[in-house]
Design an enzyme around this catalytic site. Structure first.
Site, PDB file in Angstrom:
ATOM      1  N   ASN A 133       0.808  -1.228   0.000  1.00  0.00           N
ATOM      2  CA  ASN A 133       0.000   0.000   0.000  1.00  0.00           C
ATOM      3  C   ASN A 133       0.840   1.278   0.000  1.00  0.00           C
ATOM      4  OD1 ASN A 133       0.751  -0.613   2.671  1.00  0.00           O
ATOM      5  ND2 ASN A 133      -0.968   0.533   3.494  1.00  0.00           N
ATOM      6  N   SER A 208      -0.831  -7.796   7.085  1.00  0.00           N
ATOM      7  CA  SER A 208      -2.067  -8.022   7.831  1.00  0.00           C
ATOM      8  C   SER A 208      -1.805  -8.755   9.142  1.00  0.00           C
ATOM      9  CB  SER A 208      -3.026  -8.845   6.974  1.00  0.00           C
ATOM     10  OG  SER A 208      -2.451 -10.109   6.717  1.00  0.00           O
ATOM     11  N   GLU A 229       4.391  -4.991  11.915  1.00  0.00           N
ATOM     12  CA  GLU A 229       3.601  -3.764  11.760  1.00  0.00           C
ATOM     13  C   GLU A 229       2.336  -4.157  11.024  1.00  0.00           C
ATOM     14  OE1 GLU A 229       5.629  -0.275  10.720  1.00  0.00           O
ATOM     15  OE2 GLU A 229       7.046  -0.616  12.335  1.00  0.00           O
ATOM     16  N   CYS A 263      -2.558   1.931   6.541  1.00  0.00           N
ATOM     17  CA  CYS A 263      -2.719   1.327   7.868  1.00  0.00           C
ATOM     18  C   CYS A 263      -3.262   2.349   8.841  1.00  0.00           C
ATOM     19  CB  CYS A 263      -1.397   0.744   8.358  1.00  0.00           C
ATOM     20  SG  CYS A 263      -0.071   1.937   8.343  1.00  0.00           S
TER      21      CYS A 263
HETATM   22  P1  NAD Z   1      -0.514  -9.386   3.666  1.00  0.00           P
HETATM   23  O1  NAD Z   1      -0.416  -9.879   5.073  1.00  0.00           O
HETATM   24  O2  NAD Z   1      -1.484 -10.044   2.764  1.00  0.00           O
HETATM   25  O3  NAD Z   1       0.915  -9.510   2.945  1.00  0.00           O
HETATM   26  C1  NAD Z   1       2.057  -8.888   3.445  1.00  0.00           C
HETATM   27  C2  NAD Z   1       3.285  -9.618   2.959  1.00  0.00           C
HETATM   28  O4  NAD Z   1       3.331 -10.915   3.538  1.00  0.00           O
HETATM   29  C3  NAD Z   1       3.343  -9.820   1.451  1.00  0.00           C
HETATM   30  O5  NAD Z   1       4.660  -9.573   1.011  1.00  0.00           O
HETATM   31  C4  NAD Z   1       2.964 -11.300   1.290  1.00  0.00           C
HETATM   32  O6  NAD Z   1       3.496 -11.893   0.139  1.00  0.00           O
HETATM   33  C5  NAD Z   1       3.599 -11.889   2.532  1.00  0.00           C
HETATM   34  N1  NAD Z   1       3.031 -13.165   3.003  1.00  0.00           N
HETATM   35  C6  NAD Z   1       1.785 -13.663   2.784  1.00  0.00           C
HETATM   36  N2  NAD Z   1       1.644 -14.846   3.456  1.00  0.00           N
HETATM   37  C7  NAD Z   1       2.811 -15.082   4.095  1.00  0.00           C
HETATM   38  C8  NAD Z   1       3.285 -16.116   4.960  1.00  0.00           C
HETATM   39  N3  NAD Z   1       2.517 -17.146   5.313  1.00  0.00           N
HETATM   40  N4  NAD Z   1       4.545 -16.025   5.464  1.00  0.00           N
HETATM   41  C9  NAD Z   1       5.330 -14.958   5.154  1.00  0.00           C
HETATM   42  N5  NAD Z   1       4.943 -13.960   4.337  1.00  0.00           N
HETATM   43  C10 NAD Z   1       3.698 -14.020   3.810  1.00  0.00           C
HETATM   44  O7  NAD Z   1      -0.791  -7.817   3.758  1.00  0.00           O
HETATM   45  P2  NAD Z   1      -0.955  -6.765   2.578  1.00  0.00           P
HETATM   46  O8  NAD Z   1      -2.277  -6.967   1.926  1.00  0.00           O
HETATM   47  O9  NAD Z   1       0.249  -6.736   1.715  1.00  0.00           O
HETATM   48  O10 NAD Z   1      -0.975  -5.381   3.380  1.00  0.00           O
HETATM   49  C11 NAD Z   1      -2.136  -4.832   3.942  1.00  0.00           C
HETATM   50  C12 NAD Z   1      -2.049  -4.881   5.445  1.00  0.00           C
HETATM   51  O11 NAD Z   1      -0.837  -4.283   5.889  1.00  0.00           O
HETATM   52  C13 NAD Z   1      -3.156  -4.098   6.127  1.00  0.00           C
HETATM   53  O12 NAD Z   1      -3.647  -4.833   7.211  1.00  0.00           O
HETATM   54  C14 NAD Z   1      -2.424  -2.840   6.616  1.00  0.00           C
HETATM   55  O13 NAD Z   1      -3.036  -2.212   7.711  1.00  0.00           O
HETATM   56  C15 NAD Z   1      -1.091  -3.389   6.951  1.00  0.00           C
HETATM   57  N6  NAD Z   1      -0.072  -2.316   6.995  1.00  0.00           N
HETATM   58  C16 NAD Z   1       0.430  -1.943   8.201  1.00  0.00           C
HETATM   59  C17 NAD Z   1       1.353  -0.929   8.277  1.00  0.00           C
HETATM   60  C18 NAD Z   1       1.918  -0.477   9.596  1.00  0.00           C
HETATM   61  O14 NAD Z   1       2.859   0.289   9.598  1.00  0.00           O
HETATM   62  N7  NAD Z   1       1.382  -0.919  10.732  1.00  0.00           N
HETATM   63  C19 NAD Z   1       1.785  -0.290   7.107  1.00  0.00           C
HETATM   64  C20 NAD Z   1       1.253  -0.702   5.885  1.00  0.00           C
HETATM   65  C21 NAD Z   1       0.334  -1.730   5.834  1.00  0.00           C
END
Ligand code: NAD
Length: 457
Positions: A133, A208, A229, A263
């Site tokens: 994002n 997530s 995060e 986020c």
């Molecule tokens: P996601 O959890 O679907 O994916 C994040 C990453 O994890 C990707 O690179 C994905 O390929 C990888 N991944 C997926 N399954 C995995 C596994 N089993 N083991 C290891 N890696 C794996 O999240 P997303 O859709 O990319 O991002 C959206 C989420 O991120 C939202 O919940 C948002 O709030 C959060 N976010 C948080 C912050 C923060 O600073 N707190 C910042 C940006 C986004």
């Protein structure tokens, strides 16, 4: 080798296919990073800083095309892509300015021939599994300070921001970071799992809660430093003495900027009953001015939903809210045509029985709830499993402090929202995660302190 298909979420069209990693290539990359890290840590800090300074200059030089790439694969409106890249420059400047002090050895005792010192050494090889994002922000928050402090980085961009991640690697290498010190790892969840299995010294994750929890479970017995995060359900309370128009405009922007896919997007608004109707009117009027459409167009404010499955999450929240008595004031449905588009959606008369007020929406959709006063607002703001950010709008500084100090959140805002500063730590309470990035703490987190006890006689 496997391949990864990359689509434009605004058109549904295939952009390209890139070579992806598998378990064997991930292991080979991890071994290369391990072998290269000690030499990188031995490079003088001035030289490591020079590499990052050149990286910064190359972002400036290529800003327009980097923004276009990010927009093509994420659906982020082009102006916001440029804003993100420009915003990254300030973060890089902060890290460059502060890193010397964070790495300087501290003498904490020196008497009678006994000296005690704290040395700050790199963690070693760190993994960064990133989100799509804000790929430059959330990636840069990790790999810039990690590289400056002498770590090797295995960087896995989200499968929805891979071209952007590969551009980062290209620019870092051109700037002098050795190819084995920053390595892009390409793929989806399976590649993330393969990364976890390597011998690593830290894993820094943005994404997530569901994925974060899976990673925490896998790494638990491994004693690897872990930062997560995660998501949020970020509330703001508008007091009856607030400037209704200013608050409505600011919060509509905070809820819908980046198509609501931040986020720290405003995800819940509580409004004092004395100004509720006026606030709702001003909020809806502001959202009506937001232009929805082609993310590549300069006029677009609401772009595409990056991940198609999120459309079903938004549909479900809308249906649930309507079934439970919420009043739909705007939007409430997908938009026709190719690509993943959702109409900006505003509900009034919502409550906490609705998923809309409880679970992260991550889209251009918001509920506005009426409250009777500060106590009810605080209770509702804390009625969540998340705790990333929270805000209050009121001209009364004392009242704002009193309210915000009762709210469980890593970041609190007075008369502002959806804001991140490199000078302040970025962290969450509860299911929003553990650990932090940014601020001087966000440099120190990539080091480990070594205690030296030195007797000179
Ligand atoms: P996601 O959890 O679907 O994916 C994040 C990453 O994890 C990707 O690179 C994905 O390929 C990888 N991944 C997926 N399954 C995995 C596994 N089993 N083991 C290891 N890696 C794996 O999240 P997303 O859709 O990319 O991002 C959206 C989420 O991120 C939202 O919940 C948002 O709030 C959060 N976010 C948080 C912050 C923060 O600073 N707190 C910042 C940006 C986004």
């Amino acid at each position: 080798m496997p391949t990864l298909a990359i689509h434009n979420p605004a058109t549904g069209k295939l952009l390209t296919e890139v070579e992806a990693d598998d378990a064997a290539s991930v292991a080979a990359k991890a071994a290369r990073a391990r072998a290269a890290q000690p030499a990188w840590a031995a490079v003088p800090l001035t030289e490591r800083k020079a590499c990052i300074t050149r990286f910064r200059a190359s972002i400036v030089a290529e800003l327009d095309s980097l923004a276009a790439t990010m927009t093509s694969e994420t659906g982020k409106p082009i102006k916001m892509s440029r804003n993100e890249l420009n915003g990254l420059l300030g973060r890089i400047d902060f890290f460059l300015k502060e890193v010397d002090a964070q790495l300087a050895t501290e003498t904490v005792y020196d008497e009678g021939g006994m000296t005690e010192q704290i040395e700050h050494t790199p963690l070693g090889v760190v993994v960064n599994i990133s989100a799509w994002n804000y790929p430059w922000f959330v990636g840069g928050n990790v790999y810039v300070p990690a590289l400056l402090t002498g770590n090797a980085v295995l960087y896995k961009p989200s499968e929805f921001a891979t071209l952007t991640g590969l551009a980062m690697a290209r620019l870092l290498h051109a700037a002098g970071i050795p190819e084995d010190v920053f390595i892009a790892v390409v793929g989806g969840g399976d590649v993330g799992v393969a990364l976890q299995a390597q011998k690593i010294d830290g894993l820094f994750f943005t994404g997530s809660y569901a994925t974060g929890a899976r990673i925490a479970q896998a790494l638990g017995p491994r004693m690897v430093k872990l930062q997560l995060e995660l998501g949020g359900k970020d509330p703001t309370y508008v007091c009856e003495d607030a400037n209704v128009q200013v608050a409505a405009e600011s919060l509509a922007d905070g809820a819908m900027y980046n198509t609501g896919q931040s986020c720290c997007s405003v995800e819940r608004v509580y409004v004092h009953e004395a100004i509720y109707d006026a606030f709702v009117d001003a909020f809806v009027a502001t959202v009506k001015t937001f232009q929805v459409g082609d993310p590549a167009s300069e006029d677009t404010y609401i772009g595409a939903i990056t991940r198609a499955p999120q459309l079903a999450v938004l549909d479900a929240q809308v249906a649930d809210a309507q079934a439970k008595g919420a009043r739909l004031l705007l939007g409430g449905a997908r938009l026709a045509g190719p690509g993943n588009f959702y109409a900006p959606t505003v509900f009034s008369h919502v409550n906490h029985s609705m998923e809309l007020m409880r679970e992260e929406s991550f889209g251009p959709i918001i509920g506005l709830q009426k409250v009777s006063g500060d106590a009810e607002a605080v209770q509702l703001m804390n009625d969540t499993r998340y705790g990333l950010t929270a805000g209050v709008f009121t001209p009364d500084a004392q009242r704002a402090r009193a309210i915000l100090s009762q709210v469980q959140a890593g970041t609190v805002y007075w008369n502002c929202c959806d804001r991140v500063s490199p000078r302040l730590p970025w962290s969450g309470h509860g299911d929003s995660g553990v650990g932090l990035t940014l601020s001087t703490y966000g440099i120190a987190t990539f080091t480990r302190p070594r205690a030296w006890h030195l007797r000179s006689v």
